[in-house]
Enzyme design. Structure first.
Site, PDB file in Angstrom:
ATOM      1  N   ARG A  92      44.064  46.787  36.742  1.00 12.63           N
ATOM      2  CA  ARG A  92      43.251  47.967  37.060  1.00 12.63           C
ATOM      3  C   ARG A  92      41.996  47.526  37.802  1.00 12.63           C
ATOM      4  O   ARG A  92      41.502  46.412  37.596  1.00 12.63           O
ATOM      5  CB  ARG A  92      42.849  48.718  35.784  1.00 12.63           C
ATOM      6  CG  ARG A  92      43.969  49.547  35.207  1.00 12.63           C
ATOM      7  CD  ARG A  92      44.279  50.741  36.109  1.00 12.63           C
ATOM      8  NE  ARG A  92      45.504  51.432  35.757  1.00 12.63           N
ATOM      9  CZ  ARG A  92      46.701  51.230  36.338  1.00 12.63           C
ATOM     10  NH1 ARG A  92      46.828  50.335  37.299  1.00 12.63           N
ATOM     11  NH2 ARG A  92      47.757  51.898  35.972  1.00 12.63           N
ATOM     12  N   ILE A  93      41.497  48.426  38.644  1.00 14.12           N
ATOM     13  CA  ILE A  93      40.264  48.138  39.381  1.00 14.12           C
ATOM     14  C   ILE A  93      39.088  48.353  38.431  1.00 14.12           C
ATOM     15  O   ILE A  93      39.002  49.394  37.764  1.00 14.12           O
ATOM     16  CB  ILE A  93      40.157  49.066  40.609  1.00 14.12           C
ATOM     17  CG1 ILE A  93      41.284  48.729  41.589  1.00 14.12           C
ATOM     18  CG2 ILE A  93      38.789  48.925  41.274  1.00 14.12           C
ATOM     19  CD1 ILE A  93      41.477  49.756  42.677  1.00 14.12           C
ATOM     20  N   LEU A  94      38.204  47.364  38.363  1.00 12.93           N
ATOM     21  CA  LEU A  94      37.066  47.461  37.445  1.00 12.93           C
ATOM     22  C   LEU A  94      35.976  48.352  38.047  1.00 12.93           C
ATOM     23  O   LEU A  94      35.681  48.269  39.240  1.00 12.93           O
ATOM     24  CB  LEU A  94      36.512  46.062  37.167  1.00 12.93           C
ATOM     25  CG  LEU A  94      37.468  45.149  36.388  1.00 12.93           C
ATOM     26  CD1 LEU A  94      36.980  43.700  36.442  1.00 12.93           C
ATOM     27  CD2 LEU A  94      37.619  45.614  34.943  1.00 12.93           C
TER      28      LEU A  94
ATOM     29  N   ASN B 101      38.724  36.492  39.843  1.00  9.07           N
ATOM     30  CA  ASN B 101      40.064  37.082  39.841  1.00  9.07           C
ATOM     31  C   ASN B 101      41.017  36.133  40.558  1.00  9.07           C
ATOM     32  O   ASN B 101      40.618  35.465  41.520  1.00  9.07           O
ATOM     33  CB  ASN B 101      40.021  38.418  40.599  1.00  9.07           C
ATOM     34  CG  ASN B 101      41.388  39.086  40.669  1.00  9.07           C
ATOM     35  OD1 ASN B 101      42.067  39.246  39.656  1.00  9.07           O
ATOM     36  ND2 ASN B 101      41.819  39.469  41.870  1.00  9.07           N
TER      37      ASN B 101
ATOM     38  N   ASP C  70      39.398  42.847  45.886  1.00 12.79           N
ATOM     39  CA  ASP C  70      39.925  41.600  46.480  1.00 12.79           C
ATOM     40  C   ASP C  70      39.100  41.116  47.673  1.00 12.79           C
ATOM     41  O   ASP C  70      39.623  40.406  48.548  1.00 12.79           O
ATOM     42  CB  ASP C  70      41.395  41.778  46.922  1.00 12.79           C
ATOM     43  CG  ASP C  70      42.335  41.950  45.742  1.00 12.79           C
ATOM     44  OD1 ASP C  70      41.972  41.540  44.625  1.00 12.79           O
ATOM     45  OD2 ASP C  70      43.432  42.499  45.940  1.00 12.79           O
TER      46      ASP C  70
ATOM     47  N   HIS D 223      44.507  36.096  42.746  1.00  8.73           N
ATOM     48  CA  HIS D 223      45.345  37.013  43.520  1.00  8.73           C
ATOM     49  C   HIS D 223      46.457  36.206  44.187  1.00  8.73           C
ATOM     50  O   HIS D 223      46.187  35.139  44.761  1.00  8.73           O
ATOM     51  CB  HIS D 223      44.474  37.714  44.573  1.00  8.73           C
ATOM     52  CG  HIS D 223      45.208  38.777  45.330  1.00  8.73           C
ATOM     53  ND1 HIS D 223      45.490  40.015  44.785  1.00  8.73           N
ATOM     54  CD2 HIS D 223      45.734  38.785  46.586  1.00  8.73           C
ATOM     55  CE1 HIS D 223      46.141  40.744  45.680  1.00  8.73           C
ATOM     56  NE2 HIS D 223      46.309  40.036  46.779  1.00  8.73           N
TER      57      HIS D 223
HETATM   58  C1  GRF Z   1      49.525  36.470  38.896  1.00  9.76           C
HETATM   59  O1  GRF Z   1      50.489  36.230  39.883  1.00  9.76           O
HETATM   60  C2  GRF Z   1      48.208  36.853  39.497  1.00  9.76           C
HETATM   61  O2  GRF Z   1      47.990  36.306  40.751  1.00  9.76           O
HETATM   62  C3  GRF Z   1      48.320  38.341  39.596  1.00  9.76           C
HETATM   63  O3  GRF Z   1      49.013  38.729  38.459  1.00  9.76           O
HETATM   64  C4  GRF Z   1      49.871  37.672  38.027  1.00  9.76           C
HETATM   65  C5  GRF Z   1      49.605  37.423  36.570  1.00  9.76           C
HETATM   66  O4  GRF Z   1      50.543  36.529  36.025  1.00  9.76           O
HETATM   67  N1  GRF Z   1      47.007  38.939  39.726  1.00  9.76           N
HETATM   68  P1  GRF Z   1      50.486  36.136  34.479  1.00  9.76           P
HETATM   69  O5  GRF Z   1      50.453  37.414  33.677  1.00  9.76           O
HETATM   70  O6  GRF Z   1      49.264  35.302  34.261  1.00  9.76           O
HETATM   71  O7  GRF Z   1      51.741  35.370  34.266  1.00  9.76           O
END
Ligand code: GRF
Length: 191
Positions: free
Chosen positions: A84-86, A100, A139, A102
């Site tokens: 979710r977007i904070l 974060n 992001d 990504h």
């Molecule tokens: C990861 O690929 C991350 O980049 C993205 O969500 C996924 C989370 O993976 N934001 P996990 O739940 O830590 O296995």
């Protein structure tokens, strides 16, 4: 450094941080049945469950999460698969202390919940993962670290995401270490 981890998914990044000995003082989830929450319970980690249905608005939910983390004296908030977007009210007290991860080389595929599929569909030869500071723009906060991951012939979403996650499990600990050094320097500078 006292970490608060936000997670909504399988929790492989959370598991990796715990396995590497990071001090996770609290796990926050908006999805109490997710793998990350199950792991937190198994490990006896403090778990804050903040399902949206229990709160009247996004702001109220984020406010409750923020207060829960502040009460645990968290130094750094780590979004590890939080979906979710904070809101601004969550970010403000932790400004410069939320990161974060990504699954793309930002700014490519920013703001996408399907960054892995989009990388495959776009025909790029290289994707990867990024750890960045969280700001109100999704992001788009300052990038801390990135690791490239090549796209191989025959890759599908699952195989590519698996290799990206191997990179994530290297990159996120490095980024936390970097933040730890930066925050220590700031404290020294402030005397
Ligand atoms: C990861 O690929 C991350 O980049 C993205 O969500 C996924 C989370 O993976 N934001 P996990 O739940 O830590 O296995």
């Amino acid at each position: 450094m006292r970490l608060g981890v936000l997670a909504s998914g399988r929790g492989s990044n959370l598991r990796n941080l715990v396995a590497r000995g990071f001090e996770v003082v609290g796990v926050v989830t908006n999805r109490p049945s997710c793998g990350a929450a199950e792991f937190a319970r198994e490990e006896g980690l403090a778990l804050g469950e903040f399902a949206q249905k229990d709160h009247p608005s996004h702001e109220a939910r984020d406010g409750a999460m923020r207060d829960w983390l502040i009460a645990r004296q968290v130094d750094l908030v780590v979004n590890a698969g939080y979906d979710r977007i904070l809101t601004a009210g969550f970010i403000a007290p932790f400004a410069g202390r939320i990161i974060n991860i990504h699954p793309s080389l930002l700014p490519a595929f920013a703001g996408s919940m399907h960054a892995v599929e989009q990388a495959l569909a776009s025909g790029v030869a290289v994707t990867g993962c990024t750890v960045h500071l969280v700001t109100e723009e999704v992001d788009a906060g300052p990038i801390l670290l990135q690791e490239p991951v090549p796209i191989l012939p025959g890759d599908d979403r699952a195989s590519l995401h698996e290799r990206i996650q191997v990179a994530e499990h290297r990159l996120l600990p490095q980024a936390i270490q970097l933040m730890s050094e930066r925050l220590a320097q700031t404290r020294t500078a402030l005397g």
